[in-house]
Write a protein that holds these residues in place. Structure first.
Motif, PDB file in Angstrom:
ATOM      1  N   HIS A 120      -1.438 -23.091  -3.024  1.00  0.00           N
ATOM      2  CA  HIS A 120      -0.148 -23.211  -3.614  1.00  0.00           C
ATOM      3  C   HIS A 120       1.219 -23.310  -2.503  1.00  0.00           C
ATOM      4  O   HIS A 120       2.302 -22.630  -2.865  1.00  0.00           O
ATOM      5  N   GLY A 121       0.847 -24.038  -1.414  1.00  0.00           N
ATOM      6  CA  GLY A 121       1.787 -24.287  -0.301  1.00  0.00           C
ATOM      7  C   GLY A 121       2.178 -23.259   0.759  1.00  0.00           C
ATOM      8  O   GLY A 121       3.100 -23.435   1.366  1.00  0.00           O
ATOM      9  N   VAL A 122       1.172 -22.034   0.438  1.00  0.00           N
ATOM     10  CA  VAL A 122       1.329 -20.841   1.549  1.00  0.00           C
ATOM     11  C   VAL A 122       0.095 -21.076   2.497  1.00  0.00           C
ATOM     12  O   VAL A 122      -1.013 -21.075   2.219  1.00  0.00           O
ATOM     13  N   LEU A 123       0.522 -20.998   3.953  1.00  0.00           N
ATOM     14  CA  LEU A 123      -0.698 -20.918   4.842  1.00  0.00           C
ATOM     15  C   LEU A 123      -0.966 -19.777   4.842  1.00  0.00           C
ATOM     16  O   LEU A 123      -0.309 -18.532   4.876  1.00  0.00           O
ATOM     17  N   VAL A 124      -2.531 -19.249   4.598  1.00  0.00           N
ATOM     18  CA  VAL A 124      -2.954 -17.724   4.274  1.00  0.00           C
ATOM     19  C   VAL A 124      -3.816 -17.759   5.539  1.00  0.00           C
ATOM     20  O   VAL A 124      -4.594 -18.211   5.736  1.00  0.00           O
ATOM     21  N   GLU A 125      -3.611 -16.592   6.136  1.00  0.00           N
ATOM     22  CA  GLU A 125      -4.508 -16.263   7.076  1.00  0.00           C
ATOM     23  C   GLU A 125      -5.025 -14.966   6.877  1.00  0.00           C
ATOM     24  O   GLU A 125      -4.713 -13.795   5.963  1.00  0.00           O
ATOM     25  N   LEU A 126      -6.391 -14.826   6.823  1.00  0.00           N
ATOM     26  CA  LEU A 126      -7.388 -13.693   6.517  1.00  0.00           C
ATOM     27  C   LEU A 126      -7.692 -13.037   7.740  1.00  0.00           C
ATOM     28  O   LEU A 126      -8.269 -13.756   8.713  1.00  0.00           O
ATOM     29  N   GLU A 127      -7.824 -11.745   7.930  1.00  0.00           N
ATOM     30  CA  GLU A 127      -7.929 -10.941   9.010  1.00  0.00           C
ATOM     31  C   GLU A 127      -8.991  -9.807   8.737  1.00  0.00           C
ATOM     32  O   GLU A 127      -9.019  -9.179   7.650  1.00  0.00           O
ATOM     33  N   GLN A 128     -10.027  -9.989   9.469  1.00  0.00           N
ATOM     34  CA  GLN A 128     -10.909  -8.840   9.276  1.00  0.00           C
ATOM     35  C   GLN A 128     -10.565  -7.284   9.598  1.00  0.00           C
ATOM     36  O   GLN A 128      -9.971  -7.187  10.422  1.00  0.00           O
ATOM     37  N   ALA A 129     -10.675  -6.743   8.417  1.00  0.00           N
ATOM     38  CA  ALA A 129     -10.027  -5.123   8.650  1.00  0.00           C
ATOM     39  C   ALA A 129     -10.789  -4.389   9.688  1.00  0.00           C
ATOM     40  O   ALA A 129     -11.992  -4.327   9.740  1.00  0.00           O
TER      41      ALA A 129
ATOM     42  N   ILE B 274       1.297 -15.894   5.577  1.00  0.00           N
ATOM     43  CA  ILE B 274       1.125 -14.487   5.399  1.00  0.00           C
ATOM     44  C   ILE B 274      -0.295 -14.288   5.847  1.00  0.00           C
ATOM     45  O   ILE B 274      -1.124 -15.127   5.923  1.00  0.00           O
ATOM     46  N   CYS B 275      -0.472 -12.948   6.227  1.00  0.00           N
ATOM     47  CA  CYS B 275      -1.726 -12.613   6.681  1.00  0.00           C
ATOM     48  C   CYS B 275      -2.276 -11.321   5.651  1.00  0.00           C
ATOM     49  O   CYS B 275      -1.648 -10.409   5.619  1.00  0.00           O
ATOM     50  N   ILE B 276      -3.490 -11.524   5.384  1.00  0.00           N
ATOM     51  CA  ILE B 276      -4.242 -10.440   4.376  1.00  0.00           C
ATOM     52  C   ILE B 276      -5.411 -10.022   5.005  1.00  0.00           C
ATOM     53  O   ILE B 276      -6.457 -11.072   5.413  1.00  0.00           O
ATOM     54  N   GLU B 277      -5.534  -8.764   4.908  1.00  0.00           N
ATOM     55  CA  GLU B 277      -6.880  -8.277   5.695  1.00  0.00           C
ATOM     56  C   GLU B 277      -8.150  -8.414   4.614  1.00  0.00           C
ATOM     57  O   GLU B 277      -7.611  -8.225   3.293  1.00  0.00           O
ATOM     58  N   VAL B 278      -9.151  -8.609   4.894  1.00  0.00           N
ATOM     59  CA  VAL B 278     -10.507  -8.867   4.156  1.00  0.00           C
ATOM     60  C   VAL B 278     -11.376  -7.827   4.648  1.00  0.00           C
ATOM     61  O   VAL B 278     -11.369  -7.537   5.979  1.00  0.00           O
ATOM     62  N   ASP B 279     -12.255  -7.330   3.961  1.00  0.00           N
ATOM     63  CA  ASP B 279     -13.339  -6.182   4.351  1.00  0.00           C
ATOM     64  C   ASP B 279     -14.533  -7.024   5.097  1.00  0.00           C
ATOM     65  O   ASP B 279     -15.344  -6.759   6.009  1.00  0.00           O
ATOM     66  N   ASP B 280     -14.600  -8.324   4.841  1.00  0.00           N
ATOM     67  CA  ASP B 280     -15.952  -9.212   5.195  1.00  0.00           C
ATOM     68  C   ASP B 280     -15.467 -10.656   5.350  1.00  0.00           C
ATOM     69  O   ASP B 280     -15.528 -11.266   4.521  1.00  0.00           O
TER      70      ASP B 280
END
Length: 165
Positions: free
Chosen positions: A156-165, A112-118
């Motif tokens: 918790h078993g999930v590959l997490v992608e963080l993307e600069q917003a 899953i990919c979640i945006e981050v501000d920084d």
């Protein structure tokens, strides 16, 4: 009167959450903020069949195939209105998607990919919290923005992608 008094004394106690403390008070303040869900990535063994499912059968808007050699993948984005699906197919033998598909022959959810501000502040704070990041520096992702991946064993078993917003 004996039955009535027994019913009254055995009535369950109902506990309610105190409204004086909000849930958000328990969340520590961060130097960075988690944003919206950008996409859910699905590894697929046959990219053309997957594109056809979403475009021809389900009627979604589907992007052209884009090669991302630095990530070892071909990507296709499926627009869903409030978010996207990212279809991933291996690009080369050393693709992380190739190894994923060896274990999951029919494909499946990859990350899953979640945006981050920084993203830099997020990296610093997550390292302090002992969350492993799979690269030393952000890489440029499919949207042309910096991305990092967090180790699934720390999420918790999930590959997490963080993307600069």
């Amino acid at each position: 009167s004996g039955l009535l008094s027994r019913l009254q004394t055995s009535a369950p106690t109902i506990r309610t959450l105190s409204s004086s403390k909000s849930f958000s008070q328990n969340i520590p303040s961060c130097l960075w903020k988690l944003g919206r869900l950008n996409h859910v990535a699905i590894a697929v063994p046959d990219l053309e069949k997957a594109q056809s499912l979403y475009k021809d059968v389900l009627g979604a808007q589907v992007s052209e195939t884009v090669a991302l050699p630095e990530h070892g993948v071909y990507t296709v984005f499926v627009e869903l209105g409030n978010t996207k699906l990212e279809l991933l197919h291996p690009l080369g033998e050393k693709s992380p998607i190739a190894s994923f598909l060896q274990k999951n022959k029919t494909g499946g959810m990859h990350h899953i990919c979640i945006e981050v501000d920084d993203i830099k502040a997020a990296m610093t704070e997550l390292k302090k919290k002992k969350i492993r990041i799979l690269s030393e520096e952000p890489k440029i992702g499919a949207h042309g923005k910096p991305v990092i991946f967090l180790h699934p064993k720390d999420c918790h078993g999930v590959l997490v992608e963080l993307e600069q917003a």
